[in-house]
Design an enzyme around this catalytic site. Structure first.
Site, PDB file in Angstrom:
ATOM      1  N   GLU A 231       0.863  -1.247   0.138  1.00 47.20           N
ATOM      2  CA  GLU A 231      -0.171   0.004   0.113  1.00 47.20           C
ATOM      3  C   GLU A 231       0.901   1.404  -0.141  1.00 47.20           C
ATOM      4  O   GLU A 231       0.583   1.914   0.909  1.00 47.20           O
ATOM      5  CB  GLU A 231      -1.089  -0.083   0.920  1.00 47.20           C
ATOM      6  CG  GLU A 231      -1.966  -1.347   1.051  1.00 47.20           C
ATOM      7  CD  GLU A 231      -3.074  -1.045   1.803  1.00 47.20           C
ATOM      8  OE1 GLU A 231      -3.243  -0.362   2.965  1.00 47.20           O
ATOM      9  OE2 GLU A 231      -4.283  -1.656   1.548  1.00 47.20           O
TER      10      GLU A 231
ATOM     11  N   GLU B 288      -5.343  -8.340  -1.884  1.00 46.80           N
ATOM     12  CA  GLU B 288      -5.986  -8.007  -0.442  1.00 46.80           C
ATOM     13  C   GLU B 288      -7.362  -7.773  -0.774  1.00 46.80           C
ATOM     14  O   GLU B 288      -7.986  -6.891  -1.478  1.00 46.80           O
ATOM     15  CB  GLU B 288      -5.561  -7.159   0.391  1.00 46.80           C
ATOM     16  CG  GLU B 288      -4.286  -7.327   1.127  1.00 46.80           C
ATOM     17  CD  GLU B 288      -3.752  -6.308   2.141  1.00 46.80           C
ATOM     18  OE1 GLU B 288      -5.016  -5.510   2.705  1.00 46.80           O
ATOM     19  OE2 GLU B 288      -2.806  -6.230   2.332  1.00 46.80           O
TER      20      GLU B 288
HETATM   21  C1  BGP Z   1      -4.545  -2.885   4.487  1.00 44.22           C
HETATM   22  C2  BGP Z   1      -3.365  -3.511   4.963  1.00 44.22           C
HETATM   23  C3  BGP Z   1      -3.514  -4.836   5.625  1.00 44.22           C
HETATM   24  C4  BGP Z   1      -4.691  -5.123   6.469  1.00 44.22           C
HETATM   25  C5  BGP Z   1      -5.933  -4.436   5.699  1.00 44.22           C
HETATM   26  C6  BGP Z   1      -7.411  -4.643   6.394  1.00 44.22           C
HETATM   27  O1  BGP Z   1      -4.689  -1.569   4.423  1.00 44.22           O
HETATM   28  O2  BGP Z   1      -2.509  -3.623   4.078  1.00 44.22           O
HETATM   29  O3  BGP Z   1      -2.343  -4.905   6.628  1.00 44.22           O
HETATM   30  O4  BGP Z   1      -4.665  -4.816   7.769  1.00 44.22           O
HETATM   31  O5  BGP Z   1      -5.822  -3.228   5.129  1.00 44.22           O
HETATM   32  O6  BGP Z   1      -7.367  -3.266   7.459  1.00 44.22           O
HETATM   33  P1  BGP Z   1      -7.792  -3.335   8.975  1.00 44.22           P
HETATM   34  O7  BGP Z   1      -6.892  -4.481   9.441  1.00 44.22           O
HETATM   35  O8  BGP Z   1      -7.605  -2.122   9.471  1.00 44.22           O
HETATM   36  O9  BGP Z   1      -9.322  -3.922   8.819  1.00 44.22           O
END
Ligand code: BGP
Length: 488
Positions: free
Chosen positions: A201, A382
């Site tokens: 990201e 993701e």
């Molecule tokens: C993205 C990240 C992850 C993950 C995901 C979900 O931004 O790359 O590391 O955590 O988001 O977000 P969250 O864990 O805040 O629900």
């Protein structure tokens, strides 16, 4: 509709949210180790010590561009809970975790290597052998089980020593350290691992992990990002030289961005907002800054400290594929006062309990948009639903909401591939096994097909338990996506 045989189906994790083992086997401290737990109402904080010895709390590095106050040094304090230290203890459960994923049919597993496990401060000349041993065993086992490793080299964190002493990516010294780290990974794992992501990201790395203890204002942030671009491009070039056939992506936090109305001012503003986030991946994908970069930087009053040769470095390290996270869409108008990550509410969409709008068609939209824009293979690395799961009296977890989220998104993904002609390498769901939330530090925001018995404060047996979605996804993978169309 069916995915091709070589399509990669799997899950994605990040070490500070999943692995734990924070101070084992010579691992050095990492920037996320200083983040407390939190919730939507009580945002995560970084604990720090002021020169007078007092302990303070600053809003989490991930979202707060202000980072730490001047003169503050990150520190750990026994009165706080730091979720990354244990996470869900994959460090001691990795065999069982990989076995569960393989049994489900996964043929890819995305994970991040913890830089400070390999180079505890980032500055050593020799890597930490015990750190390498851990990843040797992990990678060998996933390959034995038929899963392709997809490695994130830098997932939002860096050795805290580099953050403290060099203000992280503000300094070009961090590029040298990163390349030394990459070189070790490529020579050690290059013959076994084909897919690499240089940064997670890239458009969202802020605060502590980007600018160290320096205030992450626009000037500092965009210059730190310039250094990350240079680091990524050099890693891609080095990787291609050391590992012929390797494929490099860098990860982009995507969302479908819609104008709030057809008022020309809103549509134009929406275009500019999209560029705010495209700036990052455009540069890495094309190996040069986009034409609108000068205007964007001027409006932010930013001067980039470039050096002769930087353009050539960027050009030699353009990405091979574009990978991205997709969780939601956003609405933008001239009235939008928050940043593009949040946007305005969309009256046509439902939101998750954490307020993230659910928009499966938005996934098809971004897949088409990215493919049109870059004409390079894509990889969804993701996508998933954070939800509260409940264990029923019979011990089962009936996560039908997760099944319907995934079904709707995967159908749109398949339409993009099979109808629209988008070239897609694979899909790794965030996250196959419950882990700590990045934004809130909670455990109760659960993503997995596999439940982990642990609460927000780290209490629990850490037992892994399959949810209903585990068997459902097993079917999806076994039928190469065909079963998605049989269910309603
Ligand atoms: C993205 C990240 C992850 C993950 C995901 C979900 O931004 O790359 O590391 O955590 O988001 O977000 P969250 O864990 O805040 O629900």
């Amino acid at each position: 509709m069916k995915t091709p045989k070589e399509f990669l189906w799997g899950g994605a994790t990040a070490d500070f949210q999943f692995d734990g083992g924070c101070q084992e086997d010579g691992r050095g401290l990492s920037t996320h180790d200083f983040e407390t737990d939190g919730s939507v109402e009580h945002p995560r904080c970084i604990t720090y010590r002021m020169p007078d010895g007092s302990i303070g709390l600053a809003r989490s590095s991930f979202f707060n561009p202000e980072s730490l106050p001047d003169g503050a040094e990150p520190c750990l304090d026994a009165q706080y809970y730091y979720p990354s230290h244990k996470a869900v203890d994959h460090y001691h459960h990795w065999k069982e975790d990989l076995r569960l994923l393989a049994e489900m049919g996964c043929n890819v597993y995305r994970f991040s290597i913890c830089w400070s496990r390999i180079f505890p401060t980032g500055e050593e000349t020799e890597p930490n052998q015990a750190g390498l041993d851990f990843y040797d065993a992990l990678i060998d086992e996933m390959i034995r089980l038929g899963m392709e490793p997809l490695i994130t080299i830098h997932h939002d964190e860096l050795p805290v020593y580099l953050a403290e002493h060099y203000d992280g990516w503000s300094s070009r010294h961090t590029i040298d350290c990163y390349l030394r780290y990459c070189k070790v990974l490529f020579s050690r794992y290059g013959s076994k691992c084909r897919y690499w992501l240089t940064f997670n990201e890239i458009n969202a790395v802020r605060g502590f992990a980007a600018c160290g203890t320096h205030k992450c204002d626009n000037q500092t942030h965009y210059n730190a990002v310039h250094n990350m671009f240079l680091a990524s491009a050099q890693a891609v070039k080095l990787g291609h030289e050391m590992m012929p056939g390797s494929m490099f992506g860098a990860m982009y936090a995507s969302s479908a961005i819609y104008p709030a109305t057809c008022k020309p001012e809103d549509v134009f503003c929406h275009m500019q907002q999209r560029r705010e986030t495209y700036y990052f991946i455009d540069t890495m994908a094309r190996g040069q800054y986009p034409s609108y970069a000068a205007d964007l930087l001027r409006r932010r009053d930013v001067t980039l400290h470039t050096q002769p040769g930087d353009d050539e470095i960027l050009a030699a390290g353009a990405l091979d594929f574009i990978s991205f996270s997709y969780y939601r869409s956003n609405v933008i108008s001239t009235e939008t006062r928050v940043n593009v990550i949040s946007g305005d509410p969309n009256p046509y969409l439902e939101s998750t309990p954490w307020g993230w709008p659910v928009d499966p068609i938005g996934l098809r939209y971004v897949l088409n948009e990215f493919y049109d824009r870059y004409q390079k293979p894509l990889f969804i690395v993701e996508n998933g639903l954070g939800a509260v799961d409940t264990i029923e009296a019979d011990g089962s977890i009936q996560d039908d909401y997760r099944i319907s989220f995934l079904r709707d998104h995967l159908r749109e993904m398949m339409k993009a591939m099979c109808q629209d002609g988008v070239e897609l390498l694979g899909y790794t769901m965030w996250a196959p096994i419950d882990l700590v939330s990045l934004s809130t530090g909670e455990m109760k925001k659960r993503y997995g097909w596999i439940y982990v018995d642990m609460d927000d404060k780290g209490n629990g047996t850490l037992e892994r338990r399959k949810k209903k979605s585990y068997d459902w996804m097993h079917q999806v993978i076994a039928t190469q996506g065909e079963s998605l169309w049989a269910q309603d």
